[in-house]
Design an enzyme around this catalytic site. Sequence first.
Site, PDB file in Angstrom:
ATOM      1  N   CYS A  93       0.821  -1.227   0.000  1.00 29.17           N
ATOM      2  CA  CYS A  93       0.000   0.000   0.000  1.00 29.17           C
ATOM      3  C   CYS A  93       0.853   1.274   0.000  1.00 29.17           C
ATOM      4  O   CYS A  93       0.357   2.342  -0.349  1.00 29.17           O
ATOM      5  CB  CYS A  93      -0.936  -0.005   1.192  1.00 29.17           C
ATOM      6  SG  CYS A  93      -2.154  -1.336   1.099  1.00 29.17           S
ATOM      7  N   HIS A 116      -3.223   7.505   1.971  1.00 29.70           N
ATOM      8  CA  HIS A 116      -3.609   6.191   1.452  1.00 29.70           C
ATOM      9  C   HIS A 116      -4.998   5.867   2.002  1.00 29.70           C
ATOM     10  O   HIS A 116      -5.297   6.123   3.170  1.00 29.70           O
ATOM     11  CB  HIS A 116      -2.595   5.137   1.900  1.00 29.70           C
ATOM     12  CG  HIS A 116      -3.064   3.738   1.675  1.00 29.70           C
ATOM     13  ND1 HIS A 116      -3.539   3.313   0.458  1.00 29.70           N
ATOM     14  CD2 HIS A 116      -3.164   2.675   2.520  1.00 29.70           C
ATOM     15  CE1 HIS A 116      -3.895   2.041   0.564  1.00 29.70           C
ATOM     16  NE2 HIS A 116      -3.684   1.638   1.797  1.00 29.70           N
ATOM     17  N   ASN A 123      -9.946   0.034  -0.608  1.00 31.16           N
ATOM     18  CA  ASN A 123      -8.490   0.136  -0.530  1.00 31.16           C
ATOM     19  C   ASN A 123      -7.896  -0.418  -1.829  1.00 31.16           C
ATOM     20  O   ASN A 123      -7.952  -1.627  -2.067  1.00 31.16           O
ATOM     21  CB  ASN A 123      -7.997  -0.656   0.690  1.00 31.16           C
ATOM     22  CG  ASN A 123      -6.483  -0.615   0.849  1.00 31.16           C
ATOM     23  OD1 ASN A 123      -5.765  -0.161  -0.043  1.00 31.16           O
ATOM     24  ND2 ASN A 123      -6.008  -1.094   1.977  1.00 31.16           N
TER      25      ASN A 123
HETATM   26  O1  UT7 Z   1      -3.479  -0.521   3.723  1.00 36.65           O
HETATM   27  C1  UT7 Z   1      -3.172  -1.101   4.939  1.00 36.65           C
HETATM   28  C2  UT7 Z   1      -3.942  -2.356   4.982  1.00 36.65           C
HETATM   29  N1  UT7 Z   1      -4.959  -2.584   5.903  1.00 36.65           N
HETATM   30  C3  UT7 Z   1      -5.540  -1.774   6.789  1.00 36.65           C
HETATM   31  O2  UT7 Z   1      -5.273  -0.642   6.964  1.00 36.65           O
HETATM   32  C4  UT7 Z   1      -6.616  -2.416   7.632  1.00 36.65           C
HETATM   33  C5  UT7 Z   1      -6.443  -2.103   9.078  1.00 36.65           C
HETATM   34  N2  UT7 Z   1      -7.475  -2.711   9.886  1.00 36.65           N
HETATM   35  C6  UT7 Z   1      -8.785  -2.370   9.789  1.00 36.65           C
HETATM   36  O3  UT7 Z   1      -9.152  -1.538   8.995  1.00 36.65           O
HETATM   37  C7  UT7 Z   1      -9.761  -2.999  10.765  1.00 36.65           C
HETATM   38  O4  UT7 Z   1      -9.045  -3.741  11.739  1.00 36.65           O
HETATM   39  C8  UT7 Z   1     -10.784  -3.897  10.052  1.00 36.65           C
HETATM   40  C9  UT7 Z   1     -11.757  -3.061   9.270  1.00 36.65           C
HETATM   41  C10 UT7 Z   1     -10.101  -4.916   9.174  1.00 36.65           C
HETATM   42  C11 UT7 Z   1     -11.616  -4.652  11.111  1.00 36.65           C
HETATM   43  O5  UT7 Z   1     -12.219  -3.753  12.013  1.00 36.65           O
HETATM   44  P1  UT7 Z   1     -12.150  -4.000  13.584  1.00 36.65           P
HETATM   45  O6  UT7 Z   1     -12.941  -2.933  14.211  1.00 36.65           O
HETATM   46  O7  UT7 Z   1     -10.694  -4.123  13.955  1.00 36.65           O
HETATM   47  O8  UT7 Z   1     -12.933  -5.369  13.734  1.00 36.65           O
HETATM   48  P2  UT7 Z   1     -12.420  -6.778  14.303  1.00 36.65           P
HETATM   49  O9  UT7 Z   1     -11.385  -7.367  13.402  1.00 36.65           O
HETATM   50  O10 UT7 Z   1     -12.075  -6.605  15.753  1.00 36.65           O
HETATM   51  O11 UT7 Z   1     -13.732  -7.633  14.208  1.00 36.65           O
HETATM   52  C12 UT7 Z   1     -14.866  -7.343  15.041  1.00 36.65           C
HETATM   53  C13 UT7 Z   1     -15.945  -8.376  14.743  1.00 36.65           C
HETATM   54  C14 UT7 Z   1     -15.446  -9.805  14.800  1.00 36.65           C
HETATM   55  O12 UT7 Z   1     -16.479 -10.608  15.355  1.00 36.65           O
HETATM   56  P3  UT7 Z   1     -16.399 -11.062  16.886  1.00 36.65           P
HETATM   57  O13 UT7 Z   1     -15.134 -11.861  17.011  1.00 36.65           O
HETATM   58  O14 UT7 Z   1     -16.385  -9.809  17.686  1.00 36.65           O
HETATM   59  O15 UT7 Z   1     -17.645 -11.870  17.046  1.00 36.65           O
HETATM   60  C15 UT7 Z   1     -15.270 -10.169  13.348  1.00 36.65           C
HETATM   61  O16 UT7 Z   1     -15.412 -11.555  13.126  1.00 36.65           O
HETATM   62  O17 UT7 Z   1     -16.426  -8.180  13.413  1.00 36.65           O
HETATM   63  C16 UT7 Z   1     -16.391  -9.417  12.714  1.00 36.65           C
HETATM   64  N3  UT7 Z   1     -16.168  -9.149  11.305  1.00 36.65           N
HETATM   65  C17 UT7 Z   1     -17.157  -8.886  10.434  1.00 36.65           C
HETATM   66  N4  UT7 Z   1     -18.495  -8.807  10.598  1.00 36.65           N
HETATM   67  C18 UT7 Z   1     -19.232  -8.501   9.520  1.00 36.65           C
HETATM   68  C19 UT7 Z   1     -14.991  -9.100  10.642  1.00 36.65           C
HETATM   69  N5  UT7 Z   1     -15.204  -8.802   9.350  1.00 36.65           N
HETATM   70  C20 UT7 Z   1     -16.543  -8.662   9.197  1.00 36.65           C
HETATM   71  C21 UT7 Z   1     -17.364  -8.361   8.104  1.00 36.65           C
HETATM   72  N6  UT7 Z   1     -18.684  -8.282   8.307  1.00 36.65           N
HETATM   73  N7  UT7 Z   1     -16.870  -8.128   6.870  1.00 36.65           N
END
Ligand code: UT7
Length: 323
Positions: free
Chosen positions: A113, A250, A280
């Site tokens: 990225c 980004h 992204n």
């Molecule tokens: O360019 C650089 C590359 N990447 C990034 O910058 C990404 C950086 N990270 C992020 O943007 C965030 O961490 C995410 C958007 C990927 C995830 O958001 P989060 O607030 O950190 O959520 P989480 O991973 O803690 O997940 C919370 C819950 C989980 O369920 P439980 O365990 O609480 O029951 C996940 O399983 O949300 C669930 N979950 C989803 N639910 C619905 C994860 N993905 C999804 C989804 N739809 N697509």
Amino acid sequence: MIRSVITGCGSYLPENIVTNDDLAKTVDTTDEWIVQRTGIRQRHIAEDGETTADLGEKAARAAMKDAGITVDDLDLIILATSTPNNTFPATSVEIQHRLGMNHGAAFDMQAVCSGFVFALTTADQYLKSGFAKRILVIGAETFSRILDWEDRTTCVLFGDGAGAVVLEAREGEGSVSDQGILTCQLRSDGSHKDKLYVDGGPSTTQTVGHLRMQGKEVFRHAVGMITDVIVASFKATGLNADDLNWFIPHQANKRIIDASAKKLKISPEKVVITVDHHGNTSAASIPLALCEAVANGKVKKGDLIMLEAMGGGFTWGAILLRW
Ligand code: UT7
């Protein structure tokens, strides 16, 4: 002193738009979750057979047209991508050929990225050293090809697209009033390699592999790393957040962008956001956002612009430039 000035920009997005509701039909997710956690509402996805070279070529042609130049005026092409057409030859060389350029050179750069920031920094060094006079810098990706479409934690985040700029060596006074790139800051730290990676490659699995990410871990490091290189850019130039006209980060997650801007005291109206309609797009996200801000008439001559990115590796970097 020589300054690297952007004299044209262009972009291209595949026609096929995929909304959050479209994704909710195939993976266990909702529009509400995706918008709340990321700010993403839709992304463009390449058609079958539409490649990174196809997207990059279109963005390159648009950038050259905008700059009013032809391939005869170019010395070099640098393509930032993590989704090349093939392991080799470099996709940039294919684009060079398609553009009808049979002089100079072309090569790919890979910093995920942060790729566009790394490529623009590299081009700036080539221009400042006198090695080249005019360079085409492209960021092009088809991340849809390396996503695991059954993994809801990653497949909802990314999109395909390409953006390009023409960078030209111009004489400047050496002050921060100069047009062009004023400072570049690059960083990397391989100790974070397992937090965002692709689980395949020619030398390991002999497969292309799929993107894997510990999203929370990436998020946790992102704001600090972004802040680090932006503060370094201000320190190097004696400028500060109040001097900025535009912050073009980004586009990974609106929450990361908002948190970074808040920490740096950059007011929200100066922040360019495209993640809502592009997702992204990795190395393509900054030139796509820049081109959109230029096309919308936001960016005006003399404006001070901060670009920044953070991604797999980890790699991160920032570029401060005057338009
Ligand atoms: O360019 C650089 C590359 N990447 C990034 O910058 C990404 C950086 N990270 C992020 O943007 C965030 O961490 C995410 C958007 C990927 C995830 O958001 P989060 O607030 O950190 O959520 P989480 O991973 O803690 O997940 C919370 C819950 C989980 O369920 P439980 O365990 O609480 O029951 C996940 O399983 O949300 C669930 N979950 C989803 N639910 C619905 C994860 N993905 C999804 C989804 N739809 N697509």
